[in-house]
Design a protein around this motif. Structure first.
Motif, PDB file in Angstrom:
ATOM      1  N   TRP A  70       0.829  -1.203   0.000  1.00 10.34           N
ATOM      2  CA  TRP A  70       0.000   0.000   0.000  1.00 10.34           C
ATOM      3  C   TRP A  70       0.869   1.262   0.000  1.00 10.34           C
ATOM      4  O   TRP A  70       0.655   2.168  -0.782  1.00 10.34           O
ATOM      5  CB  TRP A  70      -0.922  -0.021   1.225  1.00 10.34           C
ATOM      6  CG  TRP A  70      -1.886   1.108   1.279  1.00 10.34           C
ATOM      7  CD1 TRP A  70      -3.054   1.212   0.597  1.00 10.34           C
ATOM      8  CD2 TRP A  70      -1.759   2.300   2.052  1.00 10.34           C
ATOM      9  NE1 TRP A  70      -3.668   2.386   0.889  1.00 10.34           N
ATOM     10  CE2 TRP A  70      -2.891   3.093   1.793  1.00 10.34           C
ATOM     11  CE3 TRP A  70      -0.808   2.771   2.944  1.00 10.34           C
ATOM     12  CZ2 TRP A  70      -3.081   4.323   2.381  1.00 10.34           C
ATOM     13  CZ3 TRP A  70      -1.017   3.996   3.531  1.00 10.34           C
ATOM     14  CH2 TRP A  70      -2.130   4.768   3.244  1.00 10.34           C
ATOM     15  N   LEU A  71       1.890   1.300   0.861  1.00  6.52           N
ATOM     16  CA  LEU A  71       2.771   2.470   0.915  1.00  6.52           C
ATOM     17  C   LEU A  71       3.655   2.574  -0.325  1.00  6.52           C
ATOM     18  O   LEU A  71       3.911   3.675  -0.820  1.00  6.52           O
ATOM     19  CB  LEU A  71       3.665   2.417   2.164  1.00  6.52           C
ATOM     20  CG  LEU A  71       3.014   2.883   3.458  1.00  6.52           C
ATOM     21  CD1 LEU A  71       3.949   2.608   4.624  1.00  6.52           C
ATOM     22  CD2 LEU A  71       2.666   4.347   3.388  1.00  6.52           C
ATOM     23  N   GLY A  72       4.104   1.448  -0.827  1.00 10.73           N
ATOM     24  CA  GLY A  72       4.965   1.458  -2.015  1.00 10.73           C
ATOM     25  C   GLY A  72       4.273   2.063  -3.221  1.00 10.73           C
ATOM     26  O   GLY A  72       4.872   2.831  -3.970  1.00 10.73           O
ATOM     27  N   ASP A  73       3.005   1.720  -3.429  1.00  6.15           N
ATOM     28  CA  ASP A  73       2.255   2.276  -4.557  1.00  6.15           C
ATOM     29  C   ASP A  73       2.051   3.781  -4.432  1.00  6.15           C
ATOM     30  O   ASP A  73       1.903   4.478  -5.426  1.00  6.15           O
ATOM     31  CB  ASP A  73       0.892   1.586  -4.690  1.00  6.15           C
ATOM     32  CG  ASP A  73       1.018   0.140  -5.150  1.00  6.15           C
ATOM     33  OD1 ASP A  73       2.090  -0.210  -5.695  1.00  6.15           O
ATOM     34  OD2 ASP A  73       0.055  -0.625  -4.967  1.00  6.15           O
ATOM     35  N   ARG A  74       2.015   4.297  -3.225  1.00  2.73           N
ATOM     36  CA  ARG A  74       1.737   5.713  -3.026  1.00  2.73           C
ATOM     37  C   ARG A  74       2.990   6.573  -2.864  1.00  2.73           C
ATOM     38  O   ARG A  74       2.984   7.752  -3.203  1.00  2.73           O
ATOM     39  CB  ARG A  74       0.842   5.893  -1.797  1.00  2.73           C
ATOM     40  CG  ARG A  74      -0.587   5.499  -2.113  1.00  2.73           C
ATOM     41  CD  ARG A  74      -1.402   5.202  -0.886  1.00  2.73           C
ATOM     42  NE  ARG A  74      -2.757   4.800  -1.192  1.00  2.73           N
ATOM     43  CZ  ARG A  74      -3.133   3.658  -1.730  1.00  2.73           C
ATOM     44  NH1 ARG A  74      -2.221   2.788  -2.082  1.00  2.73           N
ATOM     45  NH2 ARG A  74      -4.396   3.376  -1.957  1.00  2.73           N
ATOM     46  N   VAL A  75       4.056   6.000  -2.374  1.00  8.29           N
ATOM     47  CA  VAL A  75       5.243   6.782  -2.050  1.00  8.29           C
ATOM     48  C   VAL A  75       6.350   6.647  -3.102  1.00  8.29           C
ATOM     49  O   VAL A  75       6.994   7.631  -3.470  1.00  8.29           O
ATOM     50  CB  VAL A  75       5.793   6.382  -0.661  1.00  8.29           C
ATOM     51  CG1 VAL A  75       7.068   7.109  -0.339  1.00  8.29           C
ATOM     52  CG2 VAL A  75       4.743   6.643   0.408  1.00  8.29           C
ATOM     53  N   LEU A  76       6.564   5.442  -3.623  1.00 12.39           N
ATOM     54  CA  LEU A  76       7.677   5.199  -4.537  1.00 12.39           C
ATOM     55  C   LEU A  76       7.302   5.531  -5.970  1.00 12.39           C
ATOM     56  O   LEU A  76       6.152   5.402  -6.376  1.00 12.39           O
ATOM     57  CB  LEU A  76       8.117   3.736  -4.445  1.00 12.39           C
ATOM     58  CG  LEU A  76       8.603   3.282  -3.066  1.00 12.39           C
ATOM     59  CD1 LEU A  76       8.909   1.796  -3.102  1.00 12.39           C
ATOM     60  CD2 LEU A  76       9.812   4.062  -2.631  1.00 12.39           C
ATOM     61  N   GLU A  77       8.305   5.967  -6.751  1.00 10.55           N
ATOM     62  CA  GLU A  77       8.118   6.247  -8.163  1.00 10.55           C
ATOM     63  C   GLU A  77       8.982   5.298  -8.975  1.00 10.55           C
ATOM     64  O   GLU A  77      10.100   4.980  -8.583  1.00 10.55           O
ATOM     65  CB  GLU A  77       8.536   7.686  -8.496  1.00 10.55           C
ATOM     66  CG  GLU A  77       7.673   8.731  -7.852  1.00 10.55           C
ATOM     67  CD  GLU A  77       8.153  10.137  -8.177  1.00 10.55           C
ATOM     68  OE1 GLU A  77       8.970  10.286  -9.101  1.00 10.55           O
ATOM     69  OE2 GLU A  77       7.704  11.062  -7.492  1.00 10.55           O
TER      70      GLU A  77
END
Length: 194
Positions: free
Chosen positions: A31-38
């Motif tokens: 969940w955090l990876g999809d929102r924070v990482l590019e």
């Protein structure tokens, strides 16, 4: 002779904590990876899939990116001697024939010249026009490389002249072998960077 009760309790608590936190941790990472990482990759491929990287390159590259510039060509009206000299200087089995403005009007293939070579006394009289055939296909510098290689494959040719779309002037030669080596080198370079 030691009591194993405390060790069994510690082991049970460790296993229970892993079972409870692992799914929640995996969900939180996703969940955090999809929102924070590019995503920083130029390609749509992942590093361990060179087939995808190759197909992406074939879509992105144009013929102008990989063609051999300054190819050997003969002008309309050149003597067969000149054509044979040009064949000796070229790695290809065909030679573009251009008009005085540099526009390709046909090709001479070595196999088309072979019957004319039987009598050497005709070499001084025959012209490139006598052995010339029309272009089997037209490839422009702005064509996608994958499409151009498909054209070469469908015609069972190793090489074709590359023309400027606006003027029809010769811009280079596209060799299937050289283009494939170029793509392989770019894929290897990209994989090394990934």
């Amino acid at each position: 002779g030691m009591d194993t009760g405390p060790g069994e309790t510690i082991l049970a608590v460790a296993v229970l904590s892993i079972l409870l936190t692992a799914p929640a941790g995996a969900w939180a990472i996703r969940w955090l990876g999809d929102r924070v990482l590019e995503e920083e990759s130029i390609m749509k491929a992942v590093p361990d899939s060179p087939g995808i990287a190759r197909s992406d390159l074939l879509e992105k590259l144009t013929v102008g990116d990989v063609l051999e510039r300054d190819p050997t060509a003969v002008e309309v009206g050149e003597r067969l001697q000149r054509v044979m000299f040009d064949f000796s200087q070229s790695p290809y089995s065909l030679c573009p024939v251009v008009d005085r403005y540099g526009r390709v009007v046909g090709i001479v293939r070595i196999r088309d010249v072979q019957p004319l070579l039987a009598s050497q006394h005709t070499w001084g009289v025959l012209l490139a026009d006598d052995a010339m055939t029309p272009l089997p296909a037209v490839i422009h510098t702005d064509n996608k490389l994958g499409d151009a290689l498909g054209t070469l494959g469908s015609l069972h040719l190793e090489v074709l002249p590359v023309l400027d779309r606006e003027t029809g002037a010769l811009r280079g030669m596209l060799s299937a072998h050289a283009a494939e080596k170029n793509v392989e080198a770019r894929v290897a370079e990209w994989l090394a960077q990934a």
